[in-house]
Design an enzyme around this catalytic site. Structure first.
Site, PDB file in Angstrom:
ATOM      1  N   ASP A  70       0.912  -1.189   0.073  1.00  0.00           N
ATOM      2  CA  ASP A  70       0.014  -0.035   0.109  1.00  0.00           C
ATOM      3  C   ASP A  70       0.969   1.013   0.098  1.00  0.00           C
ATOM      4  OD1 ASP A  70      -2.547   1.281   0.172  1.00  0.00           O
ATOM      5  OD2 ASP A  70      -2.212   1.694   2.321  1.00  0.00           O
ATOM      6  N   LYS A  78      -0.710  -0.303  -5.186  1.00  0.00           N
ATOM      7  CA  LYS A  78      -1.473   1.081  -5.057  1.00  0.00           C
ATOM      8  C   LYS A  78      -0.602   1.362  -6.575  1.00  0.00           C
ATOM      9  CE  LYS A  78      -2.393   3.384  -1.897  1.00  0.00           C
ATOM     10  NZ  LYS A  78      -2.371   4.514  -0.541  1.00  0.00           N
TER      11      LYS A  78
END
Length: 124
Positions: free
Chosen positions: A54, A94
Site C-alpha cells: 500500500d 497501489k
C-alpha cells in the site's frame, strides 16, 4: 456423500514500510482465509504466495513529479517480488494514473499470469 478437499491457506506478505494501518490489512486478509503477516525485511517475505503493498509517497501536487515517484516505488516492489514471490505468485499494489502508468500495466502483464486494474469508487 462428498469428500471435503482442504487447500492450503495462501501465505500473504504485507510489506511493512513503517507507515499506515497495515495490521488492519493483515486482519482483513486473515478473515478471508489467508495466512497474512507483516514483512519488514525482504527475508520475511521469501517465497510468499502473494505480496500486498500500500506504499505511496507524500504527494507534492506536481503531477509529473508524483507520477515518477510512484513509478519508482512500484518498480521497487516489482523487483522485490521477482526475487521473493513463489512462482505464479500474486502482487496487489497501489498505483496512480499519470505518466508511466501504461508502462507499469505492461510490466505487470508481461510478468504475471493475470493482471487487472481496479479503481475504487472512493478514488478521484
Amino acid at each position: 456423500m462428498s469428500d471435503l478437499v482442504s487447500q492450503p491457506r495462501p501465505r500473504v506478505a504485507v510489506i511493512d514500510y513503517g507507515m499506515g494501518n497495515l495490521r488492519s490489512v493483515s486482519r482483513a486478509l486473515m478473515a478471508v482465509g489467508a495466512d497474512a503477516y507483516l514483512a519488514a525485511q525482504p527475508k520475511d517475505a521469501e517465497k510468499a504466495d502473494a505480496v500486498v503493498s500500500d506504499m505511496a509517497h507524500n504527494l507534492t501536487g506536481i503531477t509529473d513529479v508524483d507520477a515518477v515517484r510512484m513509478s519508482e516505488l512500484i518498480q521497487m516492489v516489482f523487483e522485490f517480488c521477482q526475487k521473493n514471490l513463489k512462482p505464479h505468485g500474486s502482487l496487489v499494489c497501489k498505483a496512480f494514473h499519470g505518466s508511466g502508468f501504461s508502462q507499469t500495466k505492461k510490466m505487470f502483464k508481461d510478468h504475471f499470469d493475470y493482471s487487472k486494474e481496479i479503481k475504487p469508487d472512493a478514488s478521484r
